[in-house]
Design a protein around this motif. Structure first.
Motif, mmCIF file in Angstrom:
data_model
loop_
_atom_site.group_PDB
_atom_site.id
_atom_site.type_symbol
_atom_site.label_atom_id
_atom_site.label_comp_id
_atom_site.label_asym_id
_atom_site.label_seq_id
_atom_site.Cartn_x
_atom_site.Cartn_y
_atom_site.Cartn_z
ATOM 1 N N LEU B 61 1.378 -1.491 0.198
ATOM 2 C CA LEU B 61 0.149 0.090 0.458
ATOM 3 C C LEU B 61 0.667 1.296 -0.057
ATOM 4 N N VAL B 62 0.134 2.042 -0.721
ATOM 5 C CA VAL B 62 1.611 3.256 -0.581
ATOM 6 C C VAL B 62 0.468 4.294 -0.096
ATOM 7 N N MET B 63 0.705 5.062 0.877
ATOM 8 C CA MET B 63 0.293 6.527 0.991
ATOM 9 C C MET B 63 0.814 8.199 0.792
ATOM 10 N N LEU B 64 0.337 8.364 -0.489
ATOM 11 C CA LEU B 64 0.891 9.517 -0.347
ATOM 12 C C LEU B 64 0.456 11.210 0.336
ATOM 13 N N ILE B 251 -14.469 4.051 -2.262
ATOM 14 C CA ILE B 251 -13.267 3.562 -1.960
ATOM 15 C C ILE B 251 -12.970 1.819 -2.325
ATOM 16 N N SER B 252 -11.809 1.556 -2.841
ATOM 17 C CA SER B 252 -11.711 0.418 -3.455
ATOM 18 C C SER B 252 -10.630 -0.639 -2.464
ATOM 19 N N SER B 253 -10.930 -1.768 -2.171
ATOM 20 C CA SER B 253 -9.725 -2.467 -1.707
ATOM 21 C C SER B 253 -9.855 -3.731 -1.851
ATOM 22 N N ARG B 254 -8.549 -4.757 -2.448
ATOM 23 C CA ARG B 254 -8.123 -6.383 -2.752
ATOM 24 C C ARG B 254 -9.795 -6.727 -3.935
ATOM 25 N N ASP B 255 -9.522 -5.344 -4.780
ATOM 26 C CA ASP B 255 -10.491 -5.997 -6.051
ATOM 27 C C ASP B 255 -11.747 -5.504 -6.044
ATOM 28 N N SER B 256 -12.888 -4.946 -5.401
ATOM 29 C CA SER B 256 -13.799 -5.078 -4.524
ATOM 30 C C SER B 256 -14.239 -4.358 -4.418
ATOM 31 N N LEU B 257 -15.648 -3.465 -4.117
ATOM 32 C CA LEU B 257 -15.732 -1.996 -3.586
ATOM 33 C C LEU B 257 -16.240 -1.860 -2.300
ATOM 34 N N PHE B 298 -14.237 9.431 10.226
ATOM 35 C CA PHE B 298 -15.628 10.736 9.887
ATOM 36 C C PHE B 298 -15.142 10.981 8.740
ATOM 37 N N TYR B 299 -13.786 10.801 8.690
ATOM 38 C CA TYR B 299 -12.767 11.905 7.396
ATOM 39 C C TYR B 299 -12.528 11.075 6.442
ATOM 40 N N LEU B 300 -11.527 10.295 7.254
ATOM 41 C CA LEU B 300 -9.964 9.227 6.128
ATOM 42 C C LEU B 300 -10.319 7.507 5.936
ATOM 43 N N PRO B 301 -11.369 7.437 5.802
ATOM 44 C CA PRO B 301 -11.278 5.672 5.699
ATOM 45 C C PRO B 301 -10.089 5.448 4.422
ATOM 46 N N LEU B 302 -8.839 4.257 3.841
ATOM 47 C CA LEU B 302 -7.531 4.207 3.431
ATOM 48 C C LEU B 302 -8.319 2.911 3.232
ATOM 49 N N TYR B 303 -8.280 2.113 3.037
ATOM 50 C CA TYR B 303 -8.326 0.747 2.967
ATOM 51 C C TYR B 303 -8.631 0.037 4.055
ATOM 52 N N ILE B 304 -9.489 -1.310 3.300
ATOM 53 C CA ILE B 304 -9.587 -2.426 4.568
ATOM 54 C C ILE B 304 -9.197 -4.051 3.735
ATOM 55 N N ASN B 305 -8.095 -3.964 5.087
ATOM 56 C CA ASN B 305 -7.926 -5.229 4.933
ATOM 57 C C ASN B 305 -8.452 -6.830 4.474
ATOM 58 N N GLU B 306 -7.762 -7.613 4.929
ATOM 59 C CA GLU B 306 -8.243 -8.740 4.277
ATOM 60 C C GLU B 306 -9.288 -9.350 5.725
ATOM 61 N N ASP B 307 -8.791 -9.142 6.707
ATOM 62 C CA ASP B 307 -9.465 -9.000 8.276
ATOM 63 C C ASP B 307 -11.117 -8.981 8.273
ATOM 64 N N GLY B 308 -11.164 -7.624 7.351
ATOM 65 C CA GLY B 308 -12.167 -6.140 7.477
ATOM 66 C C GLY B 308 -11.973 -5.258 8.275
ATOM 67 N N ASP B 309 -10.853 -5.273 8.435
ATOM 68 C CA ASP B 309 -10.028 -4.279 9.820
ATOM 69 C C ASP B 309 -9.795 -2.907 8.116
ATOM 70 N N VAL B 310 -10.066 -1.586 9.306
ATOM 71 C CA VAL B 310 -10.106 -0.709 7.982
ATOM 72 C C VAL B 310 -8.564 0.242 8.840
ATOM 73 N N LEU B 311 -8.278 0.403 7.709
ATOM 74 C CA LEU B 311 -6.825 1.994 7.775
ATOM 75 C C LEU B 311 -7.343 2.888 7.644
ATOM 76 N N LEU B 312 -6.984 4.016 8.656
ATOM 77 C CA LEU B 312 -7.678 5.200 8.959
ATOM 78 C C LEU B 312 -6.873 6.232 9.250
ATOM 79 N N THR B 346 -2.806 0.724 -3.623
ATOM 80 C CA THR B 346 -2.287 -0.181 -4.081
ATOM 81 C C THR B 346 -1.166 0.224 -4.469
ATOM 82 N N TYR B 347 0.208 -0.558 -4.358
ATOM 83 C CA TYR B 347 1.177 -0.215 -5.217
ATOM 84 C C TYR B 347 1.981 -1.791 -5.437
ATOM 85 N N ASN B 348 2.746 -1.859 -6.588
ATOM 86 C CA ASN B 348 3.410 -2.507 -6.572
ATOM 87 C C ASN B 348 5.152 -1.852 -8.268
#
Lengths: 167, 366
Positions: B61-64, B251-257, B298-312, B346-348
């Protein structure tokens, strides 16, 4: 006659013979050897004596060792296979290149992947000079050209010392 | 590659070994010989390397996160699971006067908007180029938004630009840039509605924007889509909220919306996932979180991982929020300046070049 008695002793196991470029013969169960795509196709075409002109005895012995071990692979011996693989890739670069070239020729995908990854990991931090030596590549750049390419990607040559060793 | 040089290692074996190296080492080894340079720069190697890394290398994951001092650097963080690595990279635009806006990330290419310029950048090879300018709409009544991704059918990277009218129900103006042709074209007819989101969220090669109907402030939000391959537009319904003051973040995470629905009157946010792509009935709510539990959501959800945890982002730190027990974990990453918008994607690492052959790029190899 001899072959029918041997097949009755070993149950229904079909045997194959691999012949190295040095002329040595190795008899193996078909089920082990078919991990190798090249041989599998030859077996399908009806061969039972398979001459391998590009693989010498030393390399073939190692490859058979690998195929035998991997034919035993089950859910419960994952750790054992992992340790085997770790030992298997420990040889010198020259030995690894012999093996990887043979794995490529024989199309043994698992072995190919194992060896390529291990070689890649070993050269990752090497200097450009060391890589030339290891792969036996002569530098065909003129000094000016080489400087230009290096200048273009200066950042990739920075970040600590690179490993100059050849092993 | 001459046989003489590689006495005992076939070229295809060299190829297979090099595929497994990180991009920085590949760039370093371009200095080994002319034949390695041409192998590593060949479209065949670049494509095979891309496919290999899509399949075998875990995406980062990259964060800008722009720095307040915009001088020369842009921080690129990568997070894998819960460990975070921060890498400072030379920013392609040397002295920007305003905050770069993140547009999208795909196959190692990052698209940014910097001071009215659009930049395509491969941070791993450090190649970049400026996309030909599209002059902004003169009227203040238009909002400009983007979407960036890969068109599988044409093997092309595309950037979609939408001018959305804030007031008029006149349809949106849409243009598509193709990296392959290095040109823009106008797309006829586009779903109306006011598209107010930052940049399109990419899932399955389709860009998604949350959209509000014109002159209607009831809750009928929907998603406008643009398929990069067919260049066709579409519409996806969001779950309905009767008589509620809500707004959405996608947001898009792991090919899901995923959709974050903010229900301000209830003081909570509902997190939805579209289980079966394109099927409205498959929207499934998997968590509701009250604002007081974690204000950052409230303002910045970034990503949801495979366990359903939200990165923010919560204040000045990056946290991982567990939706099952409402616990969160500080990932110990310092956010340079949380007042600015921070984006995550996501970034590779790839060798994919933003500069097409024969083009007079500013940073071509030769």
């Amino acid at each position: 006659m001899a072959s029918s008695s041997s097949s009755s002793k070993t149950g229904l196991k079909k045997m194959l013979t691999l012949k190295s470029s040095d002329g040595d013969e190795f008899e193996l169960e078909e089920s082990i050897v078919i991990q190798c795509q090249t041989i599998k196709h030859m077996v399908e075409d009806g061969f039972s004596l398979i001459p391998l002109q590009n693989v010498d005895t030393k390399t073939l012995t190692k490859i058979i060792e690998y195929m035998k071990k991997h034919a035993e692979k089950t859910e419960s011996n994952k750790e054992e296979i992992k340790n085997f693989n770790k030992e298997f890739v420990k040889g010198s670069f020259d030995d690894q290149f012999e093996l990887v070239s043979a794995a490529n020729y024989l199309h043994i995908n698992g072995l190919m992947d194992l060896l390529c990854q291990s070689i890649a990991d070993r050269i990752n931090n090497k200097s450009v000079r060391a890589v030339r030596e290891i792969f036996n590549i002569s530098n065909d750049y003129t000094p000016d050209e080489e400087e230009k390419v290096r200048d273009e990607h200066k950042w990739a040559h920075e970040g600590g010392e690179f490993d100059e060793s050849l092993d | 590659m001459s046989q003489q040089q590689m006495a005992y290692i076939p070229t295809e074996v060299i190829f297979e070994i090099l595929l497994r190296l990180p991009v920085k080492s590949l760039v370093k080894f371009m200095s080994v010989s002319k034949s390695w340079l041409s192998l590593l720069s060949s479209p065949q190697f670049i494509n095979t390397h891309l496919k290999f890394s899509r399949k075998n290398v875990p995406h980062k994951l990259v964060m800008l996160a722009p720095e307040q001092n915009l001088s020369k650097k842009c921080a690129l963080y990568s997070t894998e699971k819960t460990t975070v690595v921060c890498v400072d990279l030379d920013y392609p635009v040397k002295s920007p006067r305003c905050i770069p806006q993140f547009i999208g990330s795909c196959d190692g290419l990052i698209c940014l908007s910097v001071e009215n310029s659009l930049v395509l950048w491969n941070p791993s090879t450090r190649k970049w180029k400026e996309i030909p300018k599209q002059y902004p709409h003169m009227s203040q009544d238009y909002y400009c938004t983007y979407g960036f991704g890969y068109d599988k059918y044409n093997d092309d990277y595309k950037l979609v630009l939408i001018y959305s009218s804030k007031i008029k129900n006149s349809g949106n103006e849409v243009k598509v840039y193709s990296l392959r042709t290095n040109s823009w074209k106008k797309i006829k007819g586009f779903v109306s509605g006011y598209i107010y989101s930052n940049s399109g969220v990419l899932v399955n090669g389709i860009a998604h924007w949350d959209t509000r109907p014109h002159n209607d402030f009831s809750s009928c939000y929907y998603i406008v889509t643009f398929d990069l391959e067919t260049e066709k537009q579409g519409k996806i319904d969001l779950p309905s909220y009767e008589n509620e003051d809500v707004h959405w973040d996608l947001i898009s995470s792991r090919d899901s919306l995923f959709g974050f629905c903010h229900c301000e009157s209830q003081g909570e946010v509902d997190i939805w996932v579209m289980k079966e792509y394109g099927v409205k009935e498959s929207w499934t709510k998997f968590a509701s979180v009250a604002y007081y539990v974690i204000p950052g959501i409230f303002y910045l959800p970034l990503y949801i991982n495979e366990d359903g945890d939200v990165l923010l982002i919560d204040g000045q730190s990056l946290v991982l929020f567990n939706t099952r027990n409402n616990m969160y974990k500080d990932l110990q990453v310092h956010i340079p300046d949380a007042r600015f918008r921070i984006d995550m994607a996501t970034y590779n690492e790839t060798l994919v070049s933003p500069v097409i052959d024969d083009e007079d790029g500013c940073n071509k190899l030769w």
